[in-house]
Design a protein around this motif. Structure first.
Motif, PDB file in Angstrom:
ATOM      1  N   THR A  27      14.956   0.424 -11.688  1.00 25.05           N
ATOM      2  CA  THR A  27      14.431  -1.043 -12.132  1.00 25.05           C
ATOM      3  C   THR A  27      13.992  -1.804 -11.038  1.00 25.05           C
ATOM      4  OG1 THR A  27      16.035  -1.181 -13.868  1.00 25.05           O
ATOM      5  CG2 THR A  27      15.281  -3.148 -13.381  1.00 25.05           C
ATOM      6  N   GLU A  28      14.778  -1.825  -9.763  1.00 30.47           N
ATOM      7  CA  GLU A  28      14.203  -2.420  -8.749  1.00 30.47           C
ATOM      8  C   GLU A  28      12.889  -1.967  -8.042  1.00 30.47           C
ATOM      9  OE1 GLU A  28      17.634  -2.073  -6.113  1.00 30.47           O
ATOM     10  OE2 GLU A  28      18.606  -3.811  -6.848  1.00 30.47           O
ATOM     11  N   ARG A  29      12.998  -0.519  -8.193  1.00 30.85           N
ATOM     12  CA  ARG A  29      11.589  -0.070  -7.578  1.00 30.85           C
ATOM     13  C   ARG A  29      10.254  -0.084  -8.789  1.00 30.85           C
ATOM     14  NH1 ARG A  29      10.033   1.669  -2.762  1.00 30.85           N
ATOM     15  NH2 ARG A  29       8.078   2.769  -2.989  1.00 30.85           N
ATOM     16  N   PHE A  30      10.991  -0.186 -10.045  1.00 31.85           N
ATOM     17  CA  PHE A  30       9.873  -0.386 -11.034  1.00 31.85           C
ATOM     18  C   PHE A  30       9.248  -1.848 -10.699  1.00 31.85           C
ATOM     19  CE2 PHE A  30       8.889  -1.847 -15.360  1.00 31.85           C
ATOM     20  CZ  PHE A  30       7.831  -0.938 -15.669  1.00 31.85           C
ATOM     21  N   GLN A  31      10.061  -2.865 -10.634  1.00 36.90           N
ATOM     22  CA  GLN A  31       9.672  -4.303 -10.247  1.00 36.90           C
ATOM     23  C   GLN A  31       8.843  -4.214  -9.131  1.00 36.90           C
ATOM     24  OE1 GLN A  31      10.305  -7.418 -12.088  1.00 36.90           O
ATOM     25  NE2 GLN A  31       8.536  -7.623 -10.654  1.00 36.90           N
ATOM     26  N   ALA A  32       9.142  -3.570  -7.932  1.00 27.31           N
ATOM     27  CA  ALA A  32       8.376  -3.662  -6.553  1.00 27.31           C
ATOM     28  C   ALA A  32       7.058  -3.012  -6.737  1.00 27.31           C
ATOM     29  CB  ALA A  32       9.332  -2.942  -5.555  1.00 27.31           C
ATOM     30  N   VAL A  33       7.228  -2.052  -7.640  1.00 24.26           N
ATOM     31  CA  VAL A  33       5.817  -1.429  -7.851  1.00 24.26           C
ATOM     32  C   VAL A  33       4.657  -2.346  -8.670  1.00 24.26           C
ATOM     33  CG1 VAL A  33       4.516   0.548  -9.093  1.00 24.26           C
ATOM     34  CG2 VAL A  33       6.549   1.241  -7.664  1.00 24.26           C
TER      35      VAL A  33
ATOM     36  N   TYR B  12       0.807  -1.104   0.077  1.00 28.81           N
ATOM     37  CA  TYR B  12      -0.026   0.057  -0.105  1.00 28.81           C
ATOM     38  C   TYR B  12       0.808   1.407  -0.162  1.00 28.81           C
ATOM     39  CZ  TYR B  12      -3.783  -3.055   0.813  1.00 28.81           C
ATOM     40  OH  TYR B  12      -4.656  -4.397   0.693  1.00 28.81           O
ATOM     41  N   ALA B  13       1.759   1.217   0.701  1.00 27.35           N
ATOM     42  CA  ALA B  13       3.139   2.179   1.062  1.00 27.35           C
ATOM     43  C   ALA B  13       3.635   2.377  -0.569  1.00 27.35           C
ATOM     44  CB  ALA B  13       3.962   2.180   1.974  1.00 27.35           C
ATOM     45  N   TYR B  14       3.880   1.400  -1.154  1.00 27.57           N
ATOM     46  CA  TYR B  14       4.598   1.344  -2.404  1.00 27.57           C
ATOM     47  C   TYR B  14       3.783   2.056  -3.431  1.00 27.57           C
ATOM     48  CZ  TYR B  14       7.814  -2.540  -1.377  1.00 27.57           C
ATOM     49  OH  TYR B  14       8.789  -3.326  -0.946  1.00 27.57           O
ATOM     50  N   LEU B  15       2.477   2.112  -3.334  1.00 29.21           N
ATOM     51  CA  LEU B  15       1.585   2.862  -4.360  1.00 29.21           C
ATOM     52  C   LEU B  15       1.074   3.851  -3.990  1.00 29.21           C
ATOM     53  CD1 LEU B  15      -0.486  -0.284  -5.934  1.00 29.21           C
ATOM     54  CD2 LEU B  15       1.576   0.836  -6.762  1.00 29.21           C
TER      55      LEU B  15
END
Length: 220
Positions: A50-56, A8-11
């Motif tokens: 890229t790591e953040r993009f994958q996590a999202v 939820y925090a990621y988004l």
């Protein structure tokens, strides 16, 4: 024990967010973190993006599906060590591989670890709003507009269901433009995007960001 990913925090949405709110949040966050937007960034910066993009993408994959979200929420309520860090999501999929109903059979999941393919998730969500003018460069041969008209009819029907006459008009236009790409290129919009040069991808993503974030701002 590794930290637990707070999707939820990621988004940047509350745990009570609707599916549509999650979808819109994913659009904003994925555009902000898409590595193809960082044409002049260092390798380290691109790696982090890229790591953040994958996590999202992980967050959207889990929260956009009612079954996966329900199973995630059970763990979410029990864990207090929540973290808004990309690494936490990777650890989550490693530790809880196969926990979701259907496992790798779910759309976008990779067989190795039941983790979604970030590029496929992104393409699925943004299929309907790619920048048409950029993606049709250079000029292409004229062909019979079968998909153009099919897209218009399908878009109009869906738009009418969603928002009556105004929706019909917007849907018809969007379907018409998407169909034009398929007529010109002979394949889907997402596959055309995947073959663009890095600078063209960055231009498309900037146009998308302006459109999505501008729409979000006007709605506030």
């Amino acid at each position: 024990m590794s930290t637990f990913p707070d999707y939820y925090a990621y988004l940047n949405v509350p745990p009570t967010a609707t599916v549509e709110e999650i979808r819109q949040a994913y659009k904003k966050e994925s555009l902000r973190t898409h590595p193809d937007r960082l044409a002049k960034a260092s390798e380290e910066e691109k790696k982090k993006a890229t790591e953040r993009f994958q996590a999202v993408a992980d967050a959207y994959y889990v929260l956009s599906d009612s079954t996966r979200r329900k199973e995630y929420d059970l763990l979410y309520a029990a864990r207090k060590d929540r973290a808004n860090e990309p690494g936490a999501s990777g650890n989550f999929f490693s530790a809880f591989s196969g926990m979701f109903s259907g496992g790798a059979r779910n759309a976008g999941a990779t067989p190795a670890a039941d983790r979604p393919d970030a590029d496929n998730v992104f393409a699925d969500v943004f299929e309907e709003v790619w920048s048409i003018q950029i993606m049709l460069r250079p000029e292409v041969q004229r062909v019979a507009p079968w998909w153009t008209w099919t897209g218009s009819l399908c878009g109009a029907g869906l738009g009418f269901i969603v928002a009556n006459i105004p929706g019909l008009m917007v849907g018809a236009y969007a379907g018409n433009r998407l169909g034009a790409i398929r007529d010109a290129k002979g394949r889907s919009v997402a596959s055309v995007f995947s073959e663009l040069a890095a600078n063209q991808k960055a231009e498309v993503l900037r146009a998308l960001a302006a459109k999505v974030l501008g729409t979000a701002a006007s709605a506030i």
